[in-house]
Write an enzyme that holds these catalytic residues in place. Structure first.
Site, PDB file in Angstrom:
ATOM      1  N   ARG A  65       0.835  -1.211   0.000  1.00 40.95           N
ATOM      2  CA  ARG A  65       0.000   0.000   0.000  1.00 40.95           C
ATOM      3  C   ARG A  65       0.872   1.265   0.000  1.00 40.95           C
ATOM      4  NH1 ARG A  65      -4.022   0.711  -2.031  1.00 40.95           N
ATOM      5  NH2 ARG A  65      -5.469   1.617  -0.526  1.00 40.95           N
TER       6      ARG A  65
ATOM      7  N   ASP B  86       0.508  -1.023  10.310  1.00 42.57           N
ATOM      8  CA  ASP B  86      -0.917  -1.277  10.524  1.00 42.57           C
ATOM      9  C   ASP B  86      -1.293  -0.725  11.898  1.00 42.57           C
ATOM     10  OD1 ASP B  86      -3.368  -2.332  11.256  1.00 42.57           O
ATOM     11  OD2 ASP B  86      -2.990  -4.295  10.365  1.00 42.57           O
TER      12      ASP B  86
ATOM     13  N   ASN C 153      -6.189  11.121  10.067  1.00 44.67           N
ATOM     14  CA  ASN C 153      -7.248  10.824   9.099  1.00 44.67           C
ATOM     15  C   ASN C 153      -7.650   9.348   9.081  1.00 44.67           C
ATOM     16  OD1 ASN C 153      -8.572  11.353   6.209  1.00 44.67           O
ATOM     17  ND2 ASN C 153      -7.227   9.565   6.022  1.00 44.67           N
TER      18      ASN C 153
ATOM     19  N   TYR D  25     -19.165   3.127  15.073  1.00 41.90           N
ATOM     20  CA  TYR D  25     -18.470   4.134  14.265  1.00 41.90           C
ATOM     21  C   TYR D  25     -18.823   5.545  14.760  1.00 41.90           C
ATOM     22  CZ  TYR D  25     -17.131   7.004  10.247  1.00 41.90           C
ATOM     23  OH  TYR D  25     -16.583   7.975   9.456  1.00 41.90           O
TER      24      TYR D  25
ATOM     25  N   LYS E  41     -16.250   8.458  16.203  1.00 44.87           N
ATOM     26  CA  LYS E  41     -16.101   9.803  15.617  1.00 44.87           C
ATOM     27  C   LYS E  41     -16.427  10.891  16.649  1.00 44.87           C
ATOM     28  CE  LYS E  41     -14.086   8.534  12.681  1.00 44.87           C
ATOM     29  NZ  LYS E  41     -12.853   9.026  12.008  1.00 44.87           N
TER      30      LYS E  41
ATOM     31  N   VAL F 109     -18.871  11.581   1.596  1.00 44.08           N
ATOM     32  CA  VAL F 109     -18.255  11.713   0.262  1.00 44.08           C
ATOM     33  C   VAL F 109     -17.883  10.344  -0.323  1.00 44.08           C
ATOM     34  CG1 VAL F 109     -17.406  14.040   0.733  1.00 44.08           C
ATOM     35  CG2 VAL F 109     -15.959  12.085   1.286  1.00 44.08           C
TER      36      VAL F 109
ATOM     37  N   THR G 164     -15.732   8.046  -1.201  1.00 44.05           N
ATOM     38  CA  THR G 164     -14.495   7.260  -1.093  1.00 44.05           C
ATOM     39  C   THR G 164     -14.900   5.790  -0.977  1.00 44.05           C
ATOM     40  OG1 THR G 164     -14.611   7.414   1.279  1.00 44.05           O
ATOM     41  CG2 THR G 164     -13.324   9.118   0.158  1.00 44.05           C
TER      42      THR G 164
HETATM   43  N1  LIG Z   1     -15.994   9.042   3.280  1.00 42.75           N
HETATM   44  C1  LIG Z   1     -16.859   9.661   4.044  1.00 42.75           C
HETATM   45  O1  LIG Z   1     -18.000   9.915   3.632  1.00 42.75           O
HETATM   46  C2  LIG Z   1     -16.481  10.090   5.423  1.00 42.75           C
HETATM   47  C3  LIG Z   1     -17.442  10.778   6.172  1.00 42.75           C
HETATM   48  C4  LIG Z   1     -17.114  11.208   7.455  1.00 42.75           C
HETATM   49  C5  LIG Z   1     -15.856  10.969   7.965  1.00 42.75           C
HETATM   50  N2  LIG Z   1     -14.952  10.282   7.227  1.00 42.75           N
HETATM   51  C6  LIG Z   1     -13.635  10.034   7.832  1.00 42.75           C
HETATM   52  O2  LIG Z   1     -12.597  10.399   6.932  1.00 42.75           O
HETATM   53  C7  LIG Z   1     -11.432   9.599   7.168  1.00 42.75           C
HETATM   54  C8  LIG Z   1     -10.952   9.015   5.858  1.00 42.75           C
HETATM   55  O3  LIG Z   1     -11.997   8.201   5.322  1.00 42.75           O
HETATM   56  P1  LIG Z   1     -12.053   7.766   3.794  1.00 42.75           P
HETATM   57  O4  LIG Z   1     -13.453   7.913   3.377  1.00 42.75           O
HETATM   58  O5  LIG Z   1     -10.980   8.416   3.029  1.00 42.75           O
HETATM   59  O6  LIG Z   1     -11.761   6.186   3.952  1.00 42.75           O
HETATM   60  P2  LIG Z   1     -11.073   5.154   2.939  1.00 42.75           P
HETATM   61  O7  LIG Z   1     -11.262   5.606   1.543  1.00 42.75           O
HETATM   62  O8  LIG Z   1     -11.566   3.815   3.351  1.00 42.75           O
HETATM   63  O9  LIG Z   1      -9.510   5.297   3.293  1.00 42.75           O
HETATM   64  C9  LIG Z   1      -9.053   4.924   4.550  1.00 42.75           C
HETATM   65  C10 LIG Z   1      -7.555   4.965   4.570  1.00 42.75           C
HETATM   66  O10 LIG Z   1      -7.117   4.526   5.871  1.00 42.75           O
HETATM   67  C11 LIG Z   1      -6.224   3.424   5.705  1.00 42.75           C
HETATM   68  N3  LIG Z   1      -6.323   2.486   6.817  1.00 42.75           N
HETATM   69  C12 LIG Z   1      -7.432   1.896   7.335  1.00 42.75           C
HETATM   70  N4  LIG Z   1      -7.100   1.072   8.336  1.00 42.75           N
HETATM   71  C13 LIG Z   1      -5.762   1.147   8.480  1.00 42.75           C
HETATM   72  C14 LIG Z   1      -4.831   0.519   9.335  1.00 42.75           C
HETATM   73  N5  LIG Z   1      -5.215  -0.366  10.269  1.00 42.75           N
HETATM   74  N6  LIG Z   1      -3.526   0.844   9.219  1.00 42.75           N
HETATM   75  C15 LIG Z   1      -3.109   1.697   8.275  1.00 42.75           C
HETATM   76  N7  LIG Z   1      -3.951   2.323   7.409  1.00 42.75           N
HETATM   77  C16 LIG Z   1      -5.251   2.029   7.511  1.00 42.75           C
HETATM   78  C17 LIG Z   1      -6.653   2.772   4.416  1.00 42.75           C
HETATM   79  O11 LIG Z   1      -5.636   1.936   3.942  1.00 42.75           O
HETATM   80  P3  LIG Z   1      -6.043   0.574   3.119  1.00 42.75           P
HETATM   81  O12 LIG Z   1      -6.541   1.054   1.800  1.00 42.75           O
HETATM   82  O13 LIG Z   1      -4.779  -0.196   3.075  1.00 42.75           O
HETATM   83  O14 LIG Z   1      -7.137  -0.087   3.919  1.00 42.75           O
HETATM   84  C18 LIG Z   1      -6.923   4.021   3.558  1.00 42.75           C
HETATM   85  O15 LIG Z   1      -5.716   4.567   3.087  1.00 42.75           O
HETATM   86  C19 LIG Z   1     -11.850   8.545   8.206  1.00 42.75           C
HETATM   87  O16 LIG Z   1     -11.402   8.937   9.484  1.00 42.75           O
HETATM   88  C20 LIG Z   1     -13.369   8.576   8.155  1.00 42.75           C
HETATM   89  O17 LIG Z   1     -13.956   8.177   9.374  1.00 42.75           O
HETATM   90  C21 LIG Z   1     -15.225   9.840   5.967  1.00 42.75           C
END
Ligand SMILES: NC(=O)c1ccc[n+]([C@@H]2O[C@H](COP(=O)([O-])OP(=O)(O)OC[C@H]3O[C@@H](n4cnc5c(N)ncnc54)[C@H](OP(=O)(O)O)[C@@H]3O)[C@@H](O)[C@H]2O)c1
Length: 259
Positions: free
Chosen positions: A37, A55, A81, A153, A157, A184, A186
């Protein structure tokens, strides 16, 4: 030029924030769970300064990431993040015996905050879902409550804002803030998420590097670069101290006092 460290930035909002920050002329260090990764992260942001690997669901991974970050010096800003959720079907524990959503979403930012050289700015990713969280330390590890992935979750948060505000209180010389990125598209948010993806990453970048006076505050929560009132319990000093004590008990790591 600021030096910025972003956890969980091999894809999604963390990577996007890294791209925005780098385009503005700053130096970005990413973080990925393993070497494969990390290679993906480097390919996605070729100009990045480094990629820390670990990790952060495990205490040893959290410590390893903190050590790598500290070997690179002191960052101007750290964006906490990394996150998982939000609909895990069953309760799962990490090898350290910590509920997994709590481990990644709350304990990892706590341990990294405590172990990394102290930056001037700290940014914590929350969610609008935190408003449905339970502001109580009666069962933070979900050992007695009937498991609900969305609620776990939401709790995590809520704790992210409590942590941001606890750090703001503990370290008044730093700027420690939280934000909601919106829902969003993702991997976590899903393809049908209704809010704007880029706008979801702009606020974390802005809090990390902007000279805008509105970004140079502490102990606040934001949505799209505007202050947004969080759950009122996040302001409770007793809850903040309780969360710090719970994280210290789980990790054996204490948040240093202001020096
Ligand atoms: N997307 C939304 O709508 C939304 C809304 C509110 C808040 N958020 C917050 O925004 C932040 C980012 O979310 P996102 O939507 O960008 O999520 P995402 O697309 O799932 O990306 C998560 C990232 O965290 C990494 N990760 C997860 N577990 C890990 C671990 N144990 N060790 C190292 N890396 C790890 C993932 O790596 P891998 O790819 O290797 O798993 C990926 O790079 C989070 O805190 C989330 O709660 C997101």
């Amino acid at each position: 030029m600021a030096r910025v460290f972003i956890t969980g930035s091999s894809e999604g909002l963390g990577l996007l924030a890294g791209q925005i920050i780098q385009e503005e002329g700053h130096a970005v260090t990413l973080h990925a769970r393993n070497d494969a990764r990390a290679a993906d992260a480097r390919a996605a942001l070729p100009g990045c300064q480094a990629v820390a690997v670990g990790d952060v669901s495990t205490l040893s991974g959290m410590r390893a990431v903190a050590e790598q970050a500290n070997a690179l010096g002191t960052f101007d800003a750290v964006i906490h993040n990394v996150g998982i959720g939000y609909q895990e079907r069953r309760r799962d524990e990490t090898p350290d015996g910590v509920e997994r959503v709590f481990a990644v979403n709350v304990l990892a930012p706590y341990v990294l905050t405590a172990l990394m050289h102290r930056p001037r700015r700290l940014v914590y990713l929350s969610s609008g879902m935190h408003r449905g969280g339970t502001p109580s330390l009666d069962d933070p590890q979900w050992t007695t409550r009937r498991w609900n992935g969305a609620e776990a979750y939401a709790d995590s948060k809520l704790w992210d804002i409590v942590l941001a505000f606890a750090v703001a209180r503990r370290w008044p010389d730093a700027r420690s803030n939280a934000l909601e990125p919106g829902w969003v598209p993702t991997r976590m948010g899903g393809a049908g998420a209704p809010d704007d993806l880029t706008e979801g990453a702009v606020t974390q970048a802005w809090l990390a590097v902007s000279d805008d006076p509105a970004a140079n505050v502490t102990g606040e929560s934001f949505f799209h670069r505007k202050r947004r009132s969080p759950h009122p319990a996040t302001r409770d000093p007793a809850l903040q101290d309780g969360l710090l004590a719970h994280c210290a008990a789980l990790s054996g790591v204490t948040l240093p006092p202001m020096t």
